[in-house]
Design a protein around this motif. Sequence first.
Motif, short mmCIF file in Angstrom:
data_model
loop_
_atom_site.label_atom_id
_atom_site.label_comp_id
_atom_site.label_asym_id
_atom_site.label_seq_id
_atom_site.Cartn_x
_atom_site.Cartn_y
_atom_site.Cartn_z
N ILE A 1 2.41 7.44 3.46
CA ILE A 1 2.59 8.64 2.66
C ILE A 1 1.42 9.61 2.81
CG2 ILE A 1 1.52 8.11 0.44
CD1 ILE A 1 4.70 8.52 -0.42
N ASP A 2 1.73 10.90 2.70
CA ASP A 2 0.71 11.94 2.79
C ASP A 2 0.47 12.47 1.38
OD1 ASP A 2 -0.92 13.96 3.93
OD2 ASP A 2 0.74 15.37 3.71
N THR A 3 -0.78 12.54 0.96
CA THR A 3 -1.07 13.05 -0.39
C THR A 3 -1.89 14.34 -0.30
OG1 THR A 3 -3.09 11.72 -0.64
CG2 THR A 3 -1.03 10.72 -1.35
N HIS A 4 -1.70 15.22 -1.30
CA HIS A 4 -2.41 16.50 -1.30
C HIS A 4 -3.91 16.33 -1.54
CE1 HIS A 4 0.81 19.35 -0.81
NE2 HIS A 4 1.53 18.76 -1.74
N THR A 5 -4.24 15.37 -2.42
CA THR A 5 -5.65 15.05 -2.67
C THR A 5 -5.80 13.55 -2.38
OG1 THR A 5 -5.22 14.59 -5.01
CG2 THR A 5 -5.90 16.85 -4.45
N PRO A 6 -7.01 13.08 -2.08
CA PRO A 6 -7.18 11.66 -1.73
C PRO A 6 -6.77 10.74 -2.88
CG PRO A 6 -9.11 12.93 -1.08
CD PRO A 6 -8.28 13.84 -1.95
N ILE A 7 -5.79 9.86 -2.60
CA ILE A 7 -5.24 8.96 -3.61
C ILE A 7 -5.09 7.57 -3.00
CG2 ILE A 7 -3.15 8.41 -4.97
CD1 ILE A 7 -4.30 10.91 -6.03
N GLN A 8 -5.37 6.55 -3.80
CA GLN A 8 -4.97 5.19 -3.45
C GLN A 8 -4.01 4.68 -4.51
OE1 GLN A 8 -9.13 3.66 -2.92
NE2 GLN A 8 -8.15 2.37 -1.40
N TYR A 9 -2.89 4.12 -4.08
CA TYR A 9 -1.90 3.57 -5.00
C TYR A 9 -1.46 2.24 -4.39
CZ TYR A 9 2.38 3.59 -7.95
OH TYR A 9 3.40 3.30 -8.84
N GLN A 10 -1.79 1.15 -5.07
CA GLN A 10 -1.54 -0.19 -4.53
C GLN A 10 -0.83 -1.06 -5.57
OE1 GLN A 10 -5.58 -1.44 -3.91
NE2 GLN A 10 -6.00 0.15 -2.39
N ASP A 11 0.06 -1.91 -5.10
CA ASP A 11 0.75 -2.89 -5.96
C ASP A 11 0.34 -4.28 -5.50
OD1 ASP A 11 2.45 -4.58 -7.28
OD2 ASP A 11 4.28 -3.82 -6.35
N TRP A 12 -0.43 -4.97 -6.35
CA TRP A 12 -0.97 -6.28 -6.00
C TRP A 12 -0.17 -7.41 -6.63
CZ3 TRP A 12 -5.17 -7.33 -2.84
CH2 TRP A 12 -5.95 -6.21 -2.45
N THR A 13 0.03 -8.47 -5.85
CA THR A 13 0.56 -9.73 -6.37
C THR A 13 -0.53 -10.78 -6.16
OG1 THR A 13 2.80 -9.10 -5.76
CG2 THR A 13 2.41 -11.44 -6.16
N VAL B 1 0.86 -1.19 0.00
CA VAL B 1 0.00 0.00 0.00
C VAL B 1 0.89 1.24 0.00
CG1 VAL B 1 -1.91 1.18 1.13
CG2 VAL B 1 -1.76 -1.31 1.22
N ILE B 2 1.02 1.84 -1.17
CA ILE B 2 1.90 3.00 -1.35
C ILE B 2 1.18 4.27 -0.90
CG2 ILE B 2 3.15 4.37 -3.08
CD1 ILE B 2 3.38 1.60 -4.63
N ALA B 3 -0.09 4.37 -1.24
CA ALA B 3 -0.91 5.50 -0.77
C ALA B 3 -2.32 5.00 -0.48
CB ALA B 3 -0.95 6.61 -1.81
N GLY B 4 -2.95 5.59 0.55
CA GLY B 4 -4.31 5.18 0.92
C GLY B 4 -4.29 3.92 1.75
N ARG B 5 -5.35 3.10 1.64
CA ARG B 5 -5.42 1.88 2.44
C ARG B 5 -6.02 0.73 1.65
NH1 ARG B 5 -7.49 2.57 7.57
NH2 ARG B 5 -8.08 0.39 7.57
N ALA B 6 -5.67 -0.47 2.05
CA ALA B 6 -6.22 -1.68 1.43
C ALA B 6 -6.04 -2.84 2.40
CB ALA B 6 -5.51 -2.00 0.11
N LEU B 7 -6.99 -3.77 2.40
CA LEU B 7 -6.96 -4.96 3.27
C LEU B 7 -6.58 -4.60 4.70
CD1 LEU B 7 -5.34 -7.73 0.99
CD2 LEU B 7 -7.73 -7.07 1.20
#
Length: 300
Positions: free
Chosen positions: A179-191, A167-173
Amino acid sequence: MEQHTRLKERRVEQVVTAHHQREGGGFMVRRPLPTRNLPLMDPFLLVDELGPVTYAPGEAVGAPDHPHRGFETVTYLLQGEMQHKDSVGNHGTLGPGDVQWMTAGGGVVHSEMPTSRLLDEGGVMHGFQIWVNLPAALKMSAPRYQEISRSEIPRGASEDGLAHVSVIAGRALGVEAAIDTHTPIQYQDWTLKPGANVVTEVDPEHNVGIYVFSGIIKAGFDLQRVEAGQFAVLREGSIVRLSVSAEETVEARVLLLAGLPINEPVARYGPFVMNTEQELQQAARDYQSGRMGQIVQEVM
Ligand code: FE2
């Protein structure tokens, strides 16, 4: 009824195929965004996959000194080493799993190069750079850097262990990014291993897309096939389903990007992203006249 709305699964609305583009000092990227059929997924301006490429000794290339204004560049490395320097005096090295979230704001000149070790010895480079737009009110803000090392990026897993997410930005599972983002962002890398079938929550107001960079998945309510090199936009709902058929023989890798659209006019030219053509021309003048600064080279 409310329950039903809250749990609505998004559907794949559009699938685009990445094209190849030469960038910086001559490296090739796979670019699913922008493409002709998908010029923008507000607030995401660009998604580049660099490599994977194996460089022989002396071959590795990067992006020498160049400016940015009006948005953020987010670099996420999977393999290899990069070093950056900028006109504000920051410098650092990124290794596998590390993220650099740079807010260019009103202007920065930086370089993004392979480390001298990767250049001397050769090796594999693989990573991503995405560009996230800034609202008008923040386009001329002071530059900001967030460097998040691999160890600070939380990982989540599904109960059956077939799906893992960084979970690079935002939340998951149930895990939350540092990380702090200026606007709401989710950035996830899934395997996702063969047989994986997970759902992850997104904000119904966000634009949501997934980029498959390895393997084949089935995504969304309709379980639409999306394969390596394709980017899918998912519309309407608060849940995104990602699955891999049990018959597949290899795991799949997927980036998930979600963000609250900024809904402002986008004027872009090369390394500048503003609201109007006039602001773009001003950015070019400011860069040419040195108002974005320059990188001070160390005297050896
Ligand atoms: Fe850059």
